[in-house]
Design an enzyme around this catalytic site. Structure first.
Site, PDB file in Angstrom:
ATOM      1  N   HIS A 194       0.856  -1.189   0.000  1.00 13.78           N
ATOM      2  CA  HIS A 194       0.000   0.000   0.000  1.00 13.78           C
ATOM      3  C   HIS A 194       0.893   1.241   0.000  1.00 13.78           C
ATOM      4  CE1 HIS A 194      -3.723   2.249   0.755  1.00 13.78           C
ATOM      5  NE2 HIS A 194      -2.999   3.022   1.548  1.00 13.78           N
ATOM      6  N   ASP A 230      -7.568  -1.948   4.471  1.00 14.96           N
ATOM      7  CA  ASP A 230      -6.189  -1.520   4.733  1.00 14.96           C
ATOM      8  C   ASP A 230      -5.909  -1.452   6.238  1.00 14.96           C
ATOM      9  OD1 ASP A 230      -6.024  -1.242   1.994  1.00 14.96           O
ATOM     10  OD2 ASP A 230      -6.425   0.909   2.049  1.00 14.96           O
ATOM     11  N   CYS A 797      45.165  37.673 -24.705  1.00 14.88           N
ATOM     12  CA  CYS A 797      45.498  37.585 -23.285  1.00 14.88           C
ATOM     13  C   CYS A 797      46.894  37.036 -23.045  1.00 14.88           C
ATOM     14  CB  CYS A 797      44.462  36.723 -22.568  1.00 14.88           C
ATOM     15  SG  CYS A 797      44.188  35.118 -23.311  1.00 14.88           S
TER      16      CYS A 797
END
Length: 1025
Positions: A194, A230, A797
Site C-alpha cells: 500500500h 487496509d 590575453c
C-alpha cells in the site's frame, strides 16, 4: 475478501480509461499501473500509479531518508505453520502491472518457486506484463474475469488455486475482488503493498492524498491481509521525503516503485526466515479517503497558493484538477504545477477565473495563479474541454502555424513511425493522419513504448510522455516529431526580431535582444544601446541593455531548467549529442559568425574563421565527448573493516553558472567556458562584453536550433558593473567564470565570497615574457615573435608583453622585426589580404595612445608606430619599443594591443634574465626560443607562468588546460578530466561517506608546449639543439 480496484483512469487526452505507467529500477523504460492495495470485504476500491516518463532512472538522492519505521528483526509471530519455515517458499502472485512483474521476477531470483500467477484477462488483445513474463518462464497463468458470483467465491476458481499448493500469497497490485477463502488459504497468509504510511491514507488514491494534504513524509506499507480496509497488521514500512513539486509520477518513480519492489522482496524474505513481525496498526492518526474522481477534483480557490498547488499536483495526471474560466466559461484542467516562481513577473494576458482571488496571468513561462494569500504558483500545461493538452503559455494563441512540408527523408521517417503505431494499435486496420492514439485503444504503457520506438527510429531523439498527450493524432504527432528533428523547440518556434545586414557577400541575420528562458526579449524598461563597427565607427544596431531585474529573470530561468527541466533528466550521452549538434550548427554558420566577429569586434575575417569560430567549434566537440565520461570513484577507508564500508564519490554539476566574457575573442571565450559548463550538466547565464554582444546572441539562437532546452543558456548584454556585479552577488548563482582585468577579478572574487561563497575561476591580466636566446633559429624567432605580439591586433590575453633578446642578436632581431612590421597590411578586416584590423573600440584606442606616450616620456625608444592611423575607424599602428628598462611603466603593465616591448640582456646570463622575466605579479604565459634542449627545459621550469611555449607561441589547443599563476588568476579553461581543471571547474565532487578528497585541486597545472619538429630536426643534425 480482498479487492484492489483497477487503476484504470482516463489519460489527459482521451475519455477512454487507461493506466499510466513507469520504469523499473533495472529495466528498459516501462510503465506501472495503479498500486494501491485494499483489503476488505466488498465495496469499491481503486488506486492510481502514474508516471511522467519511463526513461529516467530513479533519483535516490532526492528521496531523503529511506528509513524503516518498523523493526525488521523482532521476535516474530509467524503467520501459520511450523516455527522454522523453509528459506524458500511456494508463492502465488496475484495482481498485475509492471510493478507486479518486477516483484515476480525478483522473487524468482531469490529462489522462491512461483507456483502460479493470477492476473487480469487480456484487454484489446494485449496481455498484462505480469502474465506475459510468467508465461515466458512456463509458470501457470490464470486470467479469471472474476473470483466470485453473488458474493460467493466460485468453487472452480478456488479449486484451481488450491491445486497449486501455495504457501504465501503476494499481492503487489491487484484490481480484482479476492475472496477471503483465497486470502486465508496459504499457511503463511497473504501480504499486500500500500503506497502510504498506514494508518494514514487508507483507501484509494493514497499517493494522491499524500500530496493533496501536503504531507512532508510519504512512503509505503506492506501489511498482512485481513477482512478490513487496509487495516491488517503491519509487516514493514519505509518512508521518504516528499519534495515541494513532487507529483504522483515523480514520487512513485523516485521512491515508491523502486523501493517498493525491494520492500516486497524483503517482506517475503522475512517471512521465509520466520522473522516477519505482525504489528497492529494504531488508530491514532488514521485517515481514510476514497477514490479521487474527476467530478470531485474541482479547485477551491479560497485557500493559500500552496494548498492550490498541492491540490493540482495531487490530481496530476489523473483525474486532473479543474476549474471553469474565460468568457464564455469553459472547463480547464491544470497540470505540471510548481511553487518555484522566483524571478517571474505576472505580466501577460489575464485569464478570468470565477471565485479566484485574482485573475490568472498567461505568461511566456506558463499560467500564473494566485491563492487567497496573494502568493503565486505556476501551471505549465492545460487540458482543454475537448481533451487536447496545450502549453499554458500558448493558451491565448491561435492554432498552430501551417503544417510543415516534409522532405523525402522525413517522409521515410514518418512511414517508419506509422508502422510503429500500427504495431502498437493492432485493432486499427490502417493508421491515418486522423487516427487518435488513445481513442484507438492505447494505454499508458503504450505511451512509453511509442517513446522508445521513436528513440530507436530517430537516432536517439528523446520525447517526453507529454509529447504524446499533446499530439494524440498521427498527423499532429508527425508534425511535432519533425519539428524536434529539425531542432525547433518543443514549445514552438522562437520569434526572433533580426537585424539584417548585407555584408561580406551575404545577408546577416543578427538577434539583438536579451535571451532569457529560451526567448529573445526586450530588457526591462525597453532600454537599449548602440553597438559600434570599429572599422568605420558606424552604428551596427541597437542592442537590448540588460538591467538587474533581467539578471534575476535569467537566473530564475537557469535555476528552473537545472532543477526541474529536461536538461537534468536526459542522460549524459544525450547531453553530449545535443552539444555535438550545436557544434555542427556552429560549423554550418561559421562564415556568418566570422563575419559578425569582424563587424562587431574588428577581427580579421580569415583569422576569425580559423580561431574565433574554428576553435569554438572544436571546443564544443571536445567537451561533447566528455559528457558521458564524468565518473566518480571508490575509495578505501580506515573504517572498512569489520563492517566493510565503502566510500563512493560522484561528480555532480554545480548548478547555475555565471559566465562573464571579454571583448577580444567574444565567441571563443564564450565557448571555452560554456562548453565545459554545459558538458558537466550546468546551466548558464552569459554576460558578453558590452561592446561585442552580437556573436553571443547568434550563439543563443543556435542553441535553440540544436534543441538545447529552454533556460539552459541565457545571454544578457549589458554593463559589467551592473550585470556582472549582480551575477557575482546573486544567491542562486553557484559558480562564476570570468575573463578580464585583474582589478575587476579581485572585486568579483570578493563579491563571490561575501554573497554565498560561490566557486570562481579567473583568467586575468598578463605580462607574458618571451626570452629569445642567441642560439635560436632567428628567422623563426622573428616570425613567432611577431605573432606573439601582433596576433589578433595584440588583443590577446597571452600576448608577449615583453621580449627579452640576447645582446648579440638584439640589433639584428629589431631590424628584421621592423622590416616585417612595415610589410603588414592594416585595413578592413573583411578584406582577405588584411593582416591587421581596427582595435576593438574607441576607448581602447585612446588607452593605447596614452600607453605609447608614457613609454616615450619615460625614455624608451619608439622605433615605429605609436599613433592612430588617420582614417575612419579605430586603427592603430603596429608599434615597436626598444631600450625598455625594468622600471618603466610599459615594462610592467600590459598594453593589450599591437605594441612590442623589447629589452636586451647580457649574453649567457640565463639566471639574470629569468629573474627579470619573473619580476611581475602576472603569470599567464611565457616563451623561450633556443636550440639548446637543456636550456629550454631549464628555462621552462623556472618561468613562473601557467603556459610555457618553447620555440613556438600562441599554440593553444582544446585538449590542453589553460590558465595562469599569481595575479593572472586561478582555475583552468579547456583540458580533460585527468586534472582538476577545465571541465572539473564546473563539477562538485560529492562523497557518500566522508569528506571529498580534493588535494589535487591545490596543485598547479602548467602546459609546456614543445615544438617537437624543431627539436627532432636538430637531433638529426647531431648538434646540441
Amino acid at each position: 475478501m480482498v479487492r484492489g480496484a483497477p487503476a484504470t483512469v482516463p489519460p489527459p487526452v482521451s475519455a477512454a480509461p487507461t493506466r499510466l505507467t513507469l520504469s523499473p529500477p533495472r529495466a528498459p523504460p516501462l510503465t506501472g499501473s495503479g498500486l494501491n492495495q485494499s483489503s476488505r470485504t466488498g465495496g469499491d476500491r481503486s488506486h492510481l500509479l502514474a508516471t511522467r516518463t519511463g526513461r529516467h532512472q530513479p533519483q535516490f538522492r532526492g528521496c531523503g531518508s529511506q528509513k524503516s519505521n518498523l523493526p525488521t528483526t523482532p521476535a516474530p509471530t509467524p503467520a501459520r505453520g511450523p516455527s522454522n519455515p523453509p528459506a524458500t517458499m511456494k508463492i502465488a502472485v496475484i495482481g498485475q502491472s509492471l510493478f507486479g512483474q518486477e516483484v515476480y521476477c525478483h522473487l524468482r531470483k531469490e529462489g522462491h518457486e512461483v507456483v502460479g500467477v493470477f492476473t487480469v484477462p487480456d484487454k484489446d488483445g494485449k496481455a498484462d506484463p505480469l502474465g506475459l513474463e510468467a508465461e515466458k518462464d512456463g509458470v501457470p497463468v490464470f486470467k479469471f474475469s472474476r473470483w466470485r458470483a453473488k458474493g460467493q467465491a466460485l468453487p472452480e476458481v478456488v479449486a484451481k488455486y488450491q491445486a497449486l499448493g501455495a504457501e504465501l500469497n503476494v499481492l503487489p497490485f491487484c484490481s480484482q475482488f479476492i475472496p477471503m477463502e483465497i486470502i486465508n488459504a496459504p499457511r503463511h497468509g497473504s501480504i499486500i503493498y500500500h503506497p502510504s504510511l498506514l494508518p494514514r491514507h487508507r483507501g484509494a488514491s493514497a499517493i494522491n492524498w499524500t500530496l493533496i494534504h501536503g504531507d512532508k513524509k510519504g512512503g509505503f506499507s506492506i501489511f498482512w491481509a485481513d477482512d478490513g480496509l487496509d487495516t491488517g497488521d503491519l509487516l514493514l514500512q519505509k518512508e521518504c521525503e516528499v519534495l515541494p513539486d513532487d507529483t504522483v509520477s515523480t514520487l512513485y518513480n523516485r521512491f515508491l516503485f523502486p523501493e517498493g519492489i525491494k520492500g516486497m522482496v524483503q517482506a517475503v524474505r522475512l517471512i521465509a526466515e520466520g522473522k516477519a513481525p505482525r504489528l497492529p496498526q494504531p488508530e491514532e492518526g488514521a485517515t481514510y479517503e476514497g477514490i479521487q474522481k474527476k467530478e470531485m477534483a474541482k479547485i477551491d480557490w479560497d485557500q493559500p497558493a500552496e494548498a492550490i498547488h498541492n491540490w493540482i499536483r495531487g490530481n496530476d495526471k489523473v483525474p486532473g484538477a479543474w476549474t471553469e474560466a474565460c468568457e464564455p466559461l469553459q472547463k480547464l484542467t491544470f497540470f505540471n504545477s510548481t511553487l518555484n516562481t522566483s524571478g517571474l513577473v505576472p505580466e501577460g494576458d489575464a485569464l478570468p477565473i470565477p471565485g479566484a482571488h485574482r485573475p490568472g496571468v498567461v505568461t511566456k513561462a506558463g499560467l500564473i495563479l494566485f491563492g487567497n494569500d496573494d502568493k503565486m504558483l505556476l501551471v505549465k500545461n492545460i487540458q482543454l474541454e475537448d481533451g487536447k493538452m496545450i502549453l499554458a503559455s500558448n493558451f491565448f494563441k491561435g492554432a498552430a502555424s501551417s503544417a510543415l512540408e516534409l522532405t523525402e527523408a522525413e517522409l521515410v521517417t514518418a512511414e517508419a513511425v506509422r508502422s510503429a503505431w500500427q504495431r502498437i494499435l493492432p485493432n486499427v486496420l490502417e493508421v491515418e493522419d486522423s487516427t487518435d492514439f488513445f481513442k484507438s485503444g492505447a494505454a499508458s504503457v503504450d505511451v512509453v513504448r511509442l517513446v522508445e520506438e521513436v528513440k530507436e527510429l530517430c537516432d536517439g531523439l528523446e520525447l517526453e510522455n507529454e509529447d504524446v498527450y499533446m499530439a494524440t493524432t498521427f498527423g499532429d504527432f508527425i508534425q511535432l516529431l519533425v519539428r524536434k528533428l529539425r531542432g525547433d523547440d518543443e514549445e514552438g518556434e522562437c520569434s526572433i526580431d533580426y537585424v539584417e545586414m548585407a555584408v561580406n557577400k551575404r545577408t546577416l541575420h543578427m538577434p539583438h535582444q536579451l535571451f532569457i528562458g529560451g526567448a529573445f526579449v526586450d530588457a526591462d524598461g525597453a532600454k537599449t544601446y548602440e553597438t559600434i563597427n570599429p572599422t568605420d565607427g558606424s552604428v551596427i544596431c541597437r542592442v537590448s541593455l540588460a538591467q538587474v531585474t533581467d539578471v534575476d529573470k535569467a537566473v530564475a530561468a537557469a535555476k528552473d531548467a537545472f532543477e526541474n527541466g529536461r536538461w537534468g533528466k536526459i542522460s549524459a550521452r544525450d547531453r553530449g549529442r545535443l552539444l555535438y549538434r550545436l557544434a555542427d550548427l556552429m560549423e554550418q554558420h561559421q562564415e556568418e559568425l566570422a563575419t559578425i566577429e569582424a563587424l562587431d569586434a574588428g577581427a580579421v575575417y580569415t583569422l576569425a574563421l580559423k580561431t574565433h569560430v574554428g576553435m569554438s567549434i572544436q571546443t564544443f566537440r571536445y567537451f561533447a565527448g566528455w559528457c558521458d565520461k564524468i565518473q566518480g570513484s571508490t575509495i578505501p577507508i580506515n573504517q572498512a573493516r569489520p563492517n566493510r564500508n565503502l566510500t563512493l564519490t560522484r561528480k555532480e554539476p554545480v548548478g547555475v553558472c555565471g559566465i562573464i566574457i571579454p571583448w577580444n575573442y567574444p565567441l571563443m571565450m564564450l565557448s571555452w567556458k560554456t562548453a565545459a559548463c554545459l558538458a558537466a550538466g550546468n546551466t548558464v547565464v552569459i554576460k558578453p562584453a558590452q561592446v561585442t554582444p552580437l556573436t553571443a546572441l547568434k550563439f543563443a539562437e543556435l542553441t535553440l536550433k540544436a534543441g538545447i532546452p529552454k533556460g539552459v543558456v541565457n545571454v544578457l548584454p549589458g554593463s559589467g558593473s551592473l550585470i556582472g556585479q549582480r551575477l557575482s552577488d546573486h544567491p542562486d548563482v553557484r559558480k562564476i567564470g570570468f575573463t578580464g582585468s585583474t582589478e575587476v577579478g579581485k572585486h568579483i572574487m570578493k563579491s563571490c565570497a561575501i554573497s554565498n561563497v560561490k566557486k570562481v575561476s579567473l583568467e586575468l591580466g598578463g605580462k607574458s615574457p618571451l626570452i629569445i636566446f642567441a642560439d635560436c633559429d632567428l628567422n623563426k624567432a622573428v616570425q613567432m615573435g611577431m605573432s606573439s605580439v601582433f596576433f589578433n591586433k595584440g588583443e590577446n590575453c597571452i600576448a608577449a608583453g615583453r621580449l627579452f633578446v640576447e645582446d648579440s642578436i638584439h640589433d639584428e632581431f629589431v631590424r628584421r622585426v621592423v622590416q616585417e612590421v612595415r610589410k603588414m597590411k592594416v585595413g578592413n578586416p573583411l578584406d582577405r589580404d588584411t593582416d591587421h584590423g581596427p582595435q576593438n573600440h574607441h576607448a581602447h584606442l585612446m588607452k593605447l595612445m596614452e600607453y605609447c606616450q608614457c613609454g616615450v616620456k619615460e625614455g624608451a625608444t619608439l622605433v615605429c608606430g605609436g599613433n592612430q592611423i588617420p582614417r575612419p575607424g579605430f586603427f592603430f599602428e603596429p608599434t615597436v619599443f626598444t631600450d625598455v628598462e625594468d622600471h618603466m611603466f610599459i615594462a610592467k603593465e600590459e598594453s593589450f594591443g599591437p605594441v612590442m616591448i623589447i629589452s636586451r640582456f647580457a649574453d649567457g646570463d640565463v639566471d639574470a634574465v629569468l629573474s627579470r622575466a619573473n619580476a611581475t605579479e602576472f603569470g599567464l604565459a611565457s616563451g623561450v626560443f633556443t636550440r639548446d634542449i637543456n636550456k629550454a627545459l631549464y628555462v621552462s621550469d623556472k618561468l613562473q607562468a601557467g603556459t610555457v611555449f618553447v620555440n613556438t607561441y600562441n599554440k593553444t589547443d582544446v585538449a590542453a588546460p589553460f590558465g595562469g599563476f599569481k595575479q593572472s588568476g586561478f582555475g583552468k579553461d579547456l583540458g580533460n578530466l585527468l586534472l582538476p581543471v577545465g571541465l572539473l571547474s564546473f563539477i562538485h565532487s560529492a562523497n557518500i561517506r566522508s569528506e571529498p578528497l580534493s588535494a589535487r585541486s591545490y596543485r598547479r597545472c602548467r602546459d609546456v608546449a614543445l615544438n617537437m619538429m624543431a627539436v627532432r630536426a636538430h637531433f638529426l643534425l647531431g648538434g646540441n639543439m
